[in-house]
Design an enzyme around this catalytic site. Structure first.
Site: not given
Ligand code: CMP
Length: 131
Positions: A3, A43, A106, A109, A120
């Site tokens: 990311k 997303y 985070n 992904h 994807e």
């Molecule tokens: P990712 O695995 O990329 O999938 C969806 C993304 O939404 C997740 O990682 C997080 O970076 C983001 N996200 C933000 N807020 C939340 C939340 N409350 N719960 C889950 N994903 C979240």
């Protein structure tokens, strides 16, 4: 996918090193900047969630790295390697524990099923991009 914040912080090399040393093969890789429409589409499954708009904004805030990874049991093993969605809950030694700043930033992904991995992968890559 690595990311924007993690890419910007120069973590891509260290993250790819962890991925490769855990037995994954890189079948395709590229860096790119997503448009809002592309991030929104990627997303789309989260479009009813309260964090959707912020997630799209965050994913378009800078360059990302996308890759197709291959390994026996790749989806599950990669999810173990990256750790919990919220870095605060991620196990020691995981990518999100090392490089994640927050649930939104985070670091990486990962696809959550073989079916989504195929969707994807074809979002980012054409058949000819793969080795
Ligand atoms: P990712 O695995 O990329 O999938 C969806 C993304 O939404 C997740 O990682 C997080 O970076 C983001 N996200 C933000 N807020 C939340 C939340 N409350 N719960 C889950 N994903 C979240």
């Amino acid at each position: 996918m690595i990311k924007p914040a993690a890419y910007q912080n120069m973590y891509a090399g260290k993250i790819l090193d962890m991925i490769l040393s855990n037995g994954f093969r890189i079948a395709a890789i590229k860096v790119l900047n997503l448009t809002s429409a592309q991030a929104a589409k990627f997303y789309e499954v989260h479009k009813e969630r309260p964090f959707y708009n912020d997630l799209v904004k965050s994913m378009t805030s800078g360059t990302i790295l996308a890759a197709i990874l291959e390994k026996e049991n790749a989806v599950e093993d990669y999810r173990t390697l990256i750790g919990a969605t919220n870095p605060a809950n991620a196990a020691e030694g995981t990518i999100r524990k090392y490089f994640g700043e927050s649930v939104e930033k985070n670091a990486v992904h990962g696809s959550d099923s073989d079916e989504n991995a195929i969707i994807e992968a074809s979002f980012f890559f054409a058949e000819l991009d793969r080795v």
